[in-house]
Design an enzyme around this catalytic site. Structure first.
Site, mmCIF file in Angstrom:
data_model
loop_
_atom_site.group_PDB
_atom_site.id
_atom_site.type_symbol
_atom_site.label_atom_id
_atom_site.label_comp_id
_atom_site.label_asym_id
_atom_site.label_seq_id
_atom_site.Cartn_x
_atom_site.Cartn_y
_atom_site.Cartn_z
ATOM 1 N N LYS A 62 41.671 35.953 43.877
ATOM 2 C CA LYS A 62 40.902 35.874 45.137
ATOM 3 C C LYS A 62 39.475 35.410 44.843
ATOM 4 O O LYS A 62 39.028 35.440 43.686
ATOM 5 C CB LYS A 62 40.887 37.252 45.798
ATOM 6 C CG LYS A 62 40.156 38.319 44.983
ATOM 7 C CD LYS A 62 40.364 39.721 45.560
ATOM 8 C CE LYS A 62 39.662 40.773 44.722
ATOM 9 N NZ LYS A 62 39.995 42.146 45.182
ATOM 10 N N TYR A 76 6.243 32.496 43.107
ATOM 11 C CA TYR A 76 5.789 33.008 44.412
ATOM 12 C C TYR A 76 5.291 34.447 44.318
ATOM 13 O O TYR A 76 5.935 35.300 43.701
ATOM 14 C CB TYR A 76 6.943 32.961 45.411
ATOM 15 C CG TYR A 76 7.399 31.576 45.769
ATOM 16 C CD1 TYR A 76 6.503 30.610 46.241
ATOM 17 C CD2 TYR A 76 8.747 31.228 45.652
ATOM 18 C CE1 TYR A 76 6.943 29.333 46.575
ATOM 19 C CE2 TYR A 76 9.193 29.965 45.998
ATOM 20 C CZ TYR A 76 8.284 29.022 46.457
ATOM 21 O OH TYR A 76 8.724 27.776 46.792
HETATM 22 C C1 LIG Z 1 40.415 42.835 43.952
HETATM 23 C C2 LIG Z 1 41.629 43.660 43.894
HETATM 24 C C3 LIG Z 1 42.260 43.924 42.665
HETATM 25 C C4 LIG Z 1 41.673 43.533 41.329
HETATM 26 O O1 LIG Z 1 40.755 44.523 40.913
HETATM 27 P P1 LIG Z 1 40.047 44.434 39.487
HETATM 28 O O2 LIG Z 1 39.281 45.692 39.358
HETATM 29 O O3 LIG Z 1 39.161 43.237 39.543
HETATM 30 O O4 LIG Z 1 41.117 44.289 38.475
HETATM 31 C C5 LIG Z 1 43.467 44.584 42.682
HETATM 32 N N1 LIG Z 1 44.023 45.012 43.856
HETATM 33 C C6 LIG Z 1 43.426 44.803 45.037
HETATM 34 C C7 LIG Z 1 44.084 45.313 46.277
HETATM 35 C C8 LIG Z 1 42.203 44.148 45.108
HETATM 36 O O5 LIG Z 1 41.608 43.965 46.290
#
Ligand SMILES: *Cc1c(COP(=O)(O)O)cnc(C)c1O
Length: 404
Positions: A42, A272
């Site tokens: 994702k 800045y």
């Molecule tokens: C993002 C996510 C993961 C991955 O989690 P990590 O800690 O990055 O391994 C797994 N399951 C769900 C439902 C998520 O939203």
């Protein structure tokens, strides 16, 4: 987001090692077998580039892909990636029909079920769904006291041929703090939810609970499948353990080049607000990256590496640039000298160092690197088009089957 082959020429670059991605997948397979690995890609693979990362992860033996949104899943399918693929976060405007057409599995917490069944009816094709139980995170997922009812509704649609319940899943809340008792409670609730589904007659292909920290610390949370995000990118989810301690390799190097370098007198104000003033005559290097590139504006206090030495970021980080103080009037670099903001190994800070300087977590540091920073890749496999005819799909899936 542009993705190019590696070339020596870059102004700003997030260089991704696909060999590191593959090594990290193999490490998780070793730690979690016989459970299978879902590569969570994702958010454009946490900023690393969803397509190249997904392909590399599958080559190294990941057997599933996971994303939050159906739209993210469709990008993978449109690129020809046909591995099992789950999307778990929806609104009523999500394109369930497209997910069904593309063979994308759909995570269901409650209300989505009727929408998915209607879309399946319209598409004349059954949906594949994973029911999500809230075992304690208090975010998405079905509350335990509505679980039996959700199972019943799903089963009714399954009997009508509109869907197939292939999985049950949940998500851990505090797995990055292994001493906390809530993970035990979540595992217990998950077992009970799975048992309820199976007792009701559902034949589940996959039960899955663990994320990266859960997979690393809780073998009793592995079940059939572990969902690995952060660890895939070679980053540690634990405060007191570095990636190397976990046998993981950070995949991203964020680098740029010296845009300017100049001598300044004592008491020179910098950037800045003039919140930083030089303590002595010194040399300042101008770094051509800023918050528009995803470098946190709040991160003054971080360091960069030039030729294997670390230097302090000073003054406000601006939209396009920031300044480092070499703390010497005699030092200096030519424009074009490479600057590493973070990367693997001991020669440079890592994403966690930038997270500490910014009051955030390493997840956010890599994910927020913006589309203005070109991604480049090492370790890229030949394009699928380069595979000889006749050896196509079989040759492509063979490595993932044969990998150790
Ligand atoms: C993002 C996510 C993961 C991955 O989690 P990590 O800690 O990055 O391994 C797994 N399951 C769900 C439902 C998520 O939203």
């Amino acid at each position: 987001m542009s993705s190019t082959a590696t070339s020596g020429k870059f102004d700003r670059q997030a260089l991704i090692s696909l060999d590191a991605i593959r090594d990290n997948v193999r490490q998780f397979r070793k730690v979690t077998e016989p459970a299978r690995v879902m590569a969570v890609v994702k958010a454009d693979a946490y900023g690393h580039g969803a397509l190249p990362v997904a392909r590399a992860a599958l080559e190294a033996g990941a057997s599933w892909l996971g994303v939050a949104h159906i739209s993210e899943a469709l990008v993978l399918r449109d690129a020809g990636i046909d591995a099992p693929l789950l999307a778990w976060l929806h609104t009523p405007d999500s394109d369930f029909a497209a997910a069904i057409r593309a063979g994308v599995d759909i995570g269901i917490s409650g209300w989505e079920l009727e929408h998915v069944a209607a879309a399946a009816h319209e598409q004349e094709r059954p949906a594949r769904i994973h029911l999500k139980i809230d075992t304690g995170l208090g975010r998405n997922g079905c509350p335990p006291d509505e679980w039996e009812a959700l199972i019943g509704r799903a089963q009714a649609f399954q009997d009508e041929g509109l869907l197939r319940v292939v999985g049950v899943f949940s998500h851990l809340a505090v797995a990055d703090e292994p001493q906390r008792p809530e993970t035990d409670e979540q595992i217990d609730r998950f077992r009970a939810a799975v048992a309820a589904a199976e007792d009701a007659g559902l034949h589940l292909e996959v039960r899955h609970l663990a994320n990266t920290p859960g997979a690393l610390t809780r073998p009793d949370a592995h079940f059939d499948l572990v969902r690995i995000g952060l660890g895939l990118y070679g980053l540690s989810p634990f405060e007191n353990q570095r990636a190397e301690d976990l046998k993981l390799t950070p995949a991203m190097t964020l680098r740029t080049r010296v845009a300017n370098c100049k001598k300044v007198p004592v008491d020179q104000g910098v950037s800045y607000g003039l919140h930083y003033r030089t303590q002595e005559p010194t040399t300042l290097v101008l770094v051509p990256m800023g918050y528009a590139d995803g470098v946190p504006r709040i991160a003054s206090g971080a360091q960069v590496a030039i030729r294997g030495r670390r230097y302090d970021v000073v003054g406000r980080i601006a939209m396009d640039q920031f300044v480092v103080d070499l703390k010497s009037a005699d030092a200096g670099f030519e424009p074009g000298e490479e600057i590493i903001l973070f990367g693997p190994g001991d020669d440079a800070p890592d994403a966690t160092d930038w997270a500490v300087a910014s009051g955030t977590i390493n997840y956010e540091i890599v994910t927020r690197i913006s589309g203005r920073v070109p991604r480049a890749y090492t370790g890229q496999s030949p394009e699928p088009a380069a595979v000889p005819e006749g050896a196509g799909p079989a040759a492509q899936t063979a490595p993932s089957v044969a990998a150790p």
